[in-house]
Write an enzyme that holds these catalytic residues in place. Structure first.
Site, PDB file in Angstrom:
ATOM      1  N   THR A 229      30.272   8.107  -0.245  1.00 15.69           N
ATOM      2  CA  THR A 229      31.225   9.182  -0.526  1.00 15.69           C
ATOM      3  C   THR A 229      32.617   8.778  -0.060  1.00 15.69           C
ATOM      4  O   THR A 229      33.519   9.609  -0.024  1.00 15.69           O
ATOM      5  CB  THR A 229      30.819  10.471   0.199  1.00 15.69           C
ATOM      6  OG1 THR A 229      30.772  10.217   1.615  1.00 15.69           O
ATOM      7  CG2 THR A 229      29.468  10.977  -0.280  1.00 15.69           C
ATOM      8  N   ARG A 231      34.965   5.456  -0.667  1.00 12.99           N
ATOM      9  CA  ARG A 231      35.871   5.002  -1.714  1.00 12.99           C
ATOM     10  C   ARG A 231      35.154   4.002  -2.610  1.00 12.99           C
ATOM     11  O   ARG A 231      34.361   3.181  -2.147  1.00 12.99           O
ATOM     12  CB  ARG A 231      37.131   4.342  -1.122  1.00 12.99           C
ATOM     13  CG  ARG A 231      38.189   5.336  -0.675  1.00 12.99           C
ATOM     14  CD  ARG A 231      38.763   6.114  -1.855  1.00 12.99           C
ATOM     15  NE  ARG A 231      39.721   7.130  -1.472  1.00 12.99           N
ATOM     16  CZ  ARG A 231      39.436   8.399  -1.224  1.00 12.99           C
ATOM     17  NH1 ARG A 231      38.183   8.806  -1.265  1.00 12.99           N
ATOM     18  NH2 ARG A 231      40.385   9.261  -0.928  1.00 12.99           N
ATOM     19  N   GLU A 260      37.900   5.202 -11.826  1.00 11.42           N
ATOM     20  CA  GLU A 260      37.644   6.628 -12.032  1.00 11.42           C
ATOM     21  C   GLU A 260      38.666   7.216 -12.995  1.00 11.42           C
ATOM     22  O   GLU A 260      39.866   6.994 -12.807  1.00 11.42           O
ATOM     23  CB  GLU A 260      37.707   7.382 -10.692  1.00 11.42           C
ATOM     24  CG  GLU A 260      36.653   6.939  -9.685  1.00 11.42           C
ATOM     25  CD  GLU A 260      36.724   7.704  -8.372  1.00 11.42           C
ATOM     26  OE1 GLU A 260      37.579   8.608  -8.246  1.00 11.42           O
ATOM     27  OE2 GLU A 260      35.942   7.406  -7.463  1.00 11.42           O
ATOM     28  N   HIS A 281      33.135  12.133  -7.983  1.00 11.66           N
ATOM     29  CA  HIS A 281      34.064  12.260  -6.854  1.00 11.66           C
ATOM     30  C   HIS A 281      34.196  13.733  -6.449  1.00 11.66           C
ATOM     31  O   HIS A 281      35.299  14.272  -6.314  1.00 11.66           O
ATOM     32  CB  HIS A 281      35.427  11.678  -7.208  1.00 11.66           C
ATOM     33  CG  HIS A 281      36.201  11.219  -6.004  1.00 11.66           C
ATOM     34  ND1 HIS A 281      36.951  10.076  -5.992  1.00 11.66           N
ATOM     35  CD2 HIS A 281      36.336  11.750  -4.760  1.00 11.66           C
ATOM     36  CE1 HIS A 281      37.529   9.916  -4.810  1.00 11.66           C
ATOM     37  NE2 HIS A 281      37.164  10.927  -4.039  1.00 11.66           N
TER      38      HIS A 281
END
Length: 306
Positions: A229, A231, A260, A281
Site C-alpha cells: 500500500t 508506492r 497509474e 490506490h
C-alpha cells in the site's frame, strides 16, 4: 468566471471544497488531473493548489503558477511533488499526515485475512458454475503467524497493533527506529525470511526503487503473502506475477503500481495471476478518511493563505 485563487485538481470532500469556496475563489474539478493543459491555464492567479497522488507538481507546472503559495496534498506521499522546486519558489507543501492512517491499516489487515484463507475468497465463480471446492479452499489462520513490516512509521504501527490483537507476532525493519515495544526489529534479510505476511510502508526512493525484485521475492517463504500500500515501483510487478504463477508465493495484494492508472501493457502483466488482489490506490480512502483528509487540507490551505 473570476480567476481562481484555489484550484483543486482531484476529488475532495464536498464540505471541504465548500469551506474553501466560502473564503477564496475556488475552482474544483476532480477530472482536471487528466487535462494538464487546462490545469496550467487555471494556475495563472492561483495561490493554492490541492492535489492527490496523480497530479504531477513539476517545475514546469510551478512556472505556470507565479502566485502559488501552497500545495495541499490530500494524502501523505509526496513523490508526485517536486519538493526542491517548491522550496526554491517559496511554495509550502502541506500533506495530510495521519488522517488516512487507520484506513490503510485496516486495508492491510483485511487483505491479509483474505489471502491467508487462500482460495476461499476467490471461489465465487466456481460456485456459480456449480462447483463445491471445499478442499481447495482450505486456508490458514492469522493467529500465531508473523506479520513483517518494512518501515515502522505511523501506519505500520497502527497495523501492528491490529495484527497483535488478532494473535500475530510482529517483526519490522526500519533503520531509523531503534526500539519498538512488543515488536522485534530485525534486518531486511531476517524480515524476508520470517514474515508470513509482509506489508510495505516505505516511500519510493532510489534505495527502495525495485527493492522487491525476483531475488528478494525468492528469499521470502514460499507461502508468504505480500501487501503493498506504499508506492508503486517498490515491487517489480513482472517478478511478482511470475512468483505467484510459479507458486513461489502464497498471495499478494497491490494497491499501488508503477504506472497509474494501469494501461494495456501494465495490466497484461497481471492477467491470469492466481491469489492476487488489485485495487486502484484506494487503501487510504474511505468515506471517513476522505472527510478527515479533506478537512485537514482545507484547514492547512486557509492557514497558509490567511
Amino acid at each position: 468566471m473570476p480567476q481562481p485563487v484555489v484550484v483543486v485538481s482531484e476529488f475532495m470532500a464536498e464540505a471541504a471544497v465548500a469551506r474553501l469556496a466560502q473564503s477564496r475563489q475556488t475552482f474544483y474539478d476532480p477530472t482536471l488531473v487528466d487535462r494538464p493543459a487546462d490545469l496550467q491555464a487555471l494556475l495563472g492567479t492561483a495561490e493554492a493548489l490541492v492535489v492527490r497522488n496523480r497530479t504531477q507538481v513539476t517545475s514546469d507546472l510551478l512556472a505556470a503558477a507565479p502566485a502559488l503559495r501552497v500545495v495541499g496534498r490530500l494524502g501523505v506521499g509526496l513523490d508526485n511533488i517536486d519538493l526542491a522546486a517548491c522550496e526554491a519558489r517559496g511554495v509550502a507543501v502541506r500533506p495530510a499526515r495521519g488522517a488516512n492512517a487507520d484506513a490503510v491499516a485496516e486495508y492491510v489487515i483485511s487483505a491479509a485475512l483474505q489471502l491467508l484463507r487462500g482460495r476461499a475468497f476467490f471461489a465465487t465463480e466456481d460456485l456459480r458454475a456449480g462447483g463445491w471446492p471445499r478442499a481447495a479452499c482450505q486456508g490458514r489462520e492469522m493467529a500465531g503467524r508473523s506479520l513483517g513490516l518494512l518501515g515502522f512509521g505511523d501506519i505500520a504501527r497502527r497495523t501492528a497493533r491490529r495484527a497483535q490483537a488478532l494473535g500475530m507476532t510482529v517483526v519490522a525493519h526500519d533503520p531509523l527506529v531503534e526500539t519498538a515495544e512488543g515488536v522485534d526489529l530485525v534486518s531486511l534479510d531476517a524480515l524476508l525470511e520470517r514474515a508470513d505476511v509482509l506489508s510495505l510502508h516505505v516511500p519510493l526512493t532510489e534505495t527502495t526503487q525495485g527493492l522487491f525484485d525476483a531475488a528478494a521475492l525468492g528469499r521470502m517463504k514460499p507461502d508468504a503473502v505480500l501487501i503493498n500500500t506504499a508506492r508503486g515501483g517498490i515491487v517489480d510487478e513482472a517478478a511478482l506475477a511470475a512468483a505467484l504463477k510459479a507458486g513461489h508465493l502464497g498471495g499478494a495484494a497491490l494497491d499501488v503500481f508503477a504506472k497509474e492508472p494501469l494501461d494495456e501493457t501494465s495490466a497484461a502483466v497481471f492477467r491470469d495471476v492466481p491469489n492476487l488482489i488489485l485495487t486502484p490506490h484506494i487503501a487510504g480512502v474511505t468515506e471517513e478518511s476522505n472527510e478527515r483528509v479533506s478537512e485537514m487540507i482545507a484547514d492547512s490551505v486557509l492557514e497558509e493563505l490567511a
